[in-house]
Design a protein around this motif. Structure first.
Motif, mmCIF file in Angstrom:
data_model
loop_
_atom_site.group_PDB
_atom_site.id
_atom_site.type_symbol
_atom_site.label_atom_id
_atom_site.label_comp_id
_atom_site.label_asym_id
_atom_site.label_seq_id
_atom_site.Cartn_x
_atom_site.Cartn_y
_atom_site.Cartn_z
ATOM 1 N N ALA A 1 0.831 -1.212 0.000
ATOM 2 C CA ALA A 1 0.000 0.000 0.000
ATOM 3 C C ALA A 1 0.862 1.256 0.000
ATOM 4 O O ALA A 1 0.599 2.205 -0.759
ATOM 5 N N VAL A 2 1.898 1.282 0.813
ATOM 6 C CA VAL A 2 2.794 2.439 0.869
ATOM 7 C C VAL A 2 3.554 2.580 -0.454
ATOM 8 O O VAL A 2 3.669 3.682 -1.010
ATOM 9 N N ARG A 3 4.053 1.461 -0.994
ATOM 10 C CA ARG A 3 4.808 1.488 -2.256
ATOM 11 C C ARG A 3 3.941 1.985 -3.411
ATOM 12 O O ARG A 3 4.345 2.868 -4.178
ATOM 13 N N GLU A 4 2.742 1.417 -3.545
ATOM 14 C CA GLU A 4 1.864 1.812 -4.656
ATOM 15 C C GLU A 4 1.514 3.294 -4.583
ATOM 16 O O GLU A 4 1.471 3.977 -5.607
ATOM 17 N N THR A 5 1.278 3.806 -3.384
ATOM 18 C CA THR A 5 0.953 5.227 -3.233
ATOM 19 C C THR A 5 2.123 6.085 -3.693
ATOM 20 O O THR A 5 1.938 7.054 -4.441
ATOM 21 N N ARG A 6 3.328 5.732 -3.280
ATOM 22 C CA ARG A 6 4.514 6.490 -3.688
ATOM 23 C C ARG A 6 4.712 6.408 -5.208
ATOM 24 O O ARG A 6 4.975 7.423 -5.864
ATOM 25 N N GLU A 7 4.596 5.207 -5.770
ATOM 26 C CA GLU A 7 4.840 5.031 -7.210
ATOM 27 C C GLU A 7 3.807 5.749 -8.076
ATOM 28 O O GLU A 7 4.134 6.207 -9.169
ATOM 29 N N GLU A 8 2.571 5.824 -7.603
ATOM 30 C CA GLU A 8 1.511 6.408 -8.428
ATOM 31 C C GLU A 8 1.287 7.892 -8.191
ATOM 32 O O GLU A 8 0.668 8.555 -9.026
ATOM 33 N N THR A 9 1.777 8.422 -7.052
ATOM 34 C CA THR A 9 1.474 9.818 -6.724
ATOM 35 C C THR A 9 2.682 10.650 -6.330
ATOM 36 O O THR A 9 2.583 11.874 -6.294
ATOM 37 N N GLY A 10 3.781 10.024 -5.946
ATOM 38 C CA GLY A 10 4.919 10.754 -5.417
ATOM 39 C C GLY A 10 4.783 11.067 -3.933
ATOM 40 O O GLY A 10 5.667 11.676 -3.342
ATOM 41 N N TRP A 11 3.691 10.633 -3.309
ATOM 42 C CA TRP A 11 3.463 10.885 -1.890
ATOM 43 C C TRP A 11 3.952 9.723 -1.042
ATOM 44 O O TRP A 11 3.643 8.562 -1.323
ATOM 45 N N THR A 12 4.703 10.045 0.007
ATOM 46 C CA THR A 12 5.031 9.077 1.051
ATOM 47 C C THR A 12 3.943 9.221 2.096
ATOM 48 O O THR A 12 3.604 10.346 2.493
ATOM 49 N N VAL A 13 3.380 8.081 2.510
ATOM 50 C CA VAL A 13 2.272 8.101 3.467
ATOM 51 C C VAL A 13 2.568 7.188 4.653
ATOM 52 O O VAL A 13 3.422 6.308 4.572
ATOM 53 N N ALA A 14 1.837 7.424 5.728
ATOM 54 C CA ALA A 14 1.866 6.540 6.894
ATOM 55 C C ALA A 14 0.482 5.932 7.035
ATOM 56 O O ALA A 14 -0.520 6.661 7.104
ATOM 57 N N LEU A 15 0.425 4.613 7.025
ATOM 58 C CA LEU A 15 -0.858 3.937 7.194
ATOM 59 C C LEU A 15 -1.349 4.136 8.620
ATOM 60 O O LEU A 15 -0.566 4.108 9.569
ATOM 61 N N THR A 16 -2.660 4.333 8.765
ATOM 62 C CA THR A 16 -3.243 4.534 10.086
ATOM 63 C C THR A 16 -4.218 3.433 10.471
ATOM 64 O O THR A 16 -4.314 3.083 11.640
ATOM 65 N N HIS A 17 -4.954 2.898 9.491
ATOM 66 C CA HIS A 17 -5.979 1.884 9.770
ATOM 67 C C HIS A 17 -6.211 1.017 8.534
ATOM 68 O O HIS A 17 -5.892 1.425 7.411
ATOM 69 N N LEU A 18 -6.820 -0.139 8.757
ATOM 70 C CA LEU A 18 -7.419 -0.916 7.675
ATOM 71 C C LEU A 18 -8.875 -0.488 7.623
ATOM 72 O O LEU A 18 -9.563 -0.511 8.652
ATOM 73 N N ILE A 19 -9.334 -0.063 6.462
ATOM 74 C CA ILE A 19 -10.736 0.339 6.314
ATOM 75 C C ILE A 19 -11.603 -0.882 6.070
ATOM 76 O O ILE A 19 -12.680 -1.028 6.639
ATOM 77 N N GLY A 20 -11.147 -1.769 5.199
ATOM 78 C CA GLY A 20 -11.946 -2.951 4.903
ATOM 79 C C GLY A 20 -11.337 -3.786 3.800
ATOM 80 O O GLY A 20 -10.340 -3.411 3.179
ATOM 81 N N VAL A 21 -11.953 -4.929 3.573
ATOM 82 C CA VAL A 21 -11.556 -5.844 2.509
ATOM 83 C C VAL A 21 -12.769 -5.992 1.605
ATOM 84 O O VAL A 21 -13.867 -6.323 2.072
ATOM 85 N N HIS A 22 -12.581 -5.723 0.325
ATOM 86 C CA HIS A 22 -13.685 -5.746 -0.625
ATOM 87 C C HIS A 22 -13.389 -6.757 -1.734
ATOM 88 O O HIS A 22 -12.246 -6.879 -2.165
ATOM 89 N N GLN A 23 -14.428 -7.438 -2.171
ATOM 90 C CA GLN A 23 -14.309 -8.413 -3.258
ATOM 91 C C GLN A 23 -15.220 -7.965 -4.391
ATOM 92 O O GLN A 23 -16.373 -7.583 -4.163
ATOM 93 N N TRP A 24 -14.688 -8.018 -5.615
ATOM 94 C CA TRP A 24 -15.422 -7.520 -6.774
ATOM 95 C C TRP A 24 -14.904 -8.198 -8.033
ATOM 96 O O TRP A 24 -13.719 -8.493 -8.149
ATOM 97 N N ARG A 25 -15.793 -8.455 -8.976
ATOM 98 C CA ARG A 25 -15.373 -9.000 -10.276
ATOM 99 C C ARG A 25 -15.204 -7.840 -11.246
ATOM 100 O O ARG A 25 -16.143 -7.117 -11.544
ATOM 101 N N SER A 26 -13.992 -7.671 -11.745
ATOM 102 C CA SER A 26 -13.650 -6.571 -12.632
ATOM 103 C C SER A 26 -14.305 -6.745 -14.001
ATOM 104 O O SER A 26 -14.246 -7.812 -14.600
ATOM 105 N N LYS A 27 -14.885 -5.665 -14.503
ATOM 106 C CA LYS A 27 -15.426 -5.664 -15.866
ATOM 107 C C LYS A 27 -14.289 -5.561 -16.882
ATOM 108 O O LYS A 27 -14.427 -5.974 -18.018
ATOM 109 N N GLU A 28 -13.164 -4.995 -16.434
ATOM 110 C CA GLU A 28 -12.009 -4.778 -17.303
ATOM 111 C C GLU A 28 -11.394 -6.090 -17.779
ATOM 112 O O GLU A 28 -11.096 -6.258 -18.949
ATOM 113 N N HIS A 29 -11.174 -7.041 -16.864
ATOM 114 C CA HIS A 29 -10.538 -8.300 -17.229
ATOM 115 C C HIS A 29 -11.295 -9.517 -16.711
ATOM 116 O O HIS A 29 -10.786 -10.634 -16.792
ATOM 117 N N CYS A 30 -12.495 -9.321 -16.172
ATOM 118 C CA CYS A 30 -13.393 -10.390 -15.714
ATOM 119 C C CYS A 30 -12.794 -11.266 -14.618
ATOM 120 O O CYS A 30 -13.213 -12.398 -14.443
#
Length: 163
Positions: A58-87
């Motif tokens: 989560a920290v790596r992806e945020t830095r790579e996609e935005t240039g922001w270094t972040v500190a995680l504070t909480h887990l919000i949730g776990v979500h499951q979904w079937r992508s329309k993009e690649h099924c």
């Protein structure tokens, strides 16, 4: 019960992803990215890499996609979904994070056009341009006060335990 052979190519596997809901007052850090020739909006998010904890991803992806270094504070949730993009099924771990430092010189991931800060209303107005329904769901879960301690997500892999 028969346990499937894990070496078989017939074993179904969802895609494990992470995302960060990064807040600054009433604004949320978002990513504008090109997906299959169309512009889409998402939180900083991406796939879990081998030998990486969910929190590290989560920290790596945020830095790579935005240039922001972040500190995680909480887990919000776990979500499951079937992508329309690649099924394929996505299992997404959504974390809350606070921004620490921005590096405007950080090259952004391929396909990412820019990082931007938007209000919940501006994000909702993007409608079908949101990468998935999990974008608004994770913000709404955050706004509803859904916060789990980071300790509920445990990694038993020592850091740097690559082959």
């Amino acid at each position: 019960m028969t346990i499937p052979d894990s070496s078989s190519h017939d074993v179904w596997r969802p895609r494990v992803t992470v995302a960060c809901v990064v807040t600054d007052r009433d604004r949320y850090l978002m990513v504008e990215e090109e997906i299959n020739g169309c512009m889409a909006y998402n939180q900083p998010a991406g796939h879990l890499d081998d030998f990486e904890s969910l929190q590290q991803a989560a920290v790596r992806e945020t830095r790579e996609e935005t240039g922001w270094t972040v500190a995680l504070t909480h887990l919000i949730g776990v979500h499951q979904w079937r992508s329309k993009e690649h099924c394929e099924v996505i299992v997404r771990f959504s974390f809350a994070a606070k921004p620490l430092h921005h590096d405007p010189q950080q090259p952004l991931d391929v396909g990412v056009r820019r990082a931007l800060w938007l209000t919940r209303g501006e994000i909702a107005a993007l409608g079908e341009r949101l990468r998935s329904p999990m974008v608004l769901m994770s913000i709404d879960d955050w706004l509803a006060g859904q916060r789990l301690p980071l300790s509920v997500v445990t990694s038993l892999m020592p850091s740097g335990d690559a082959p």
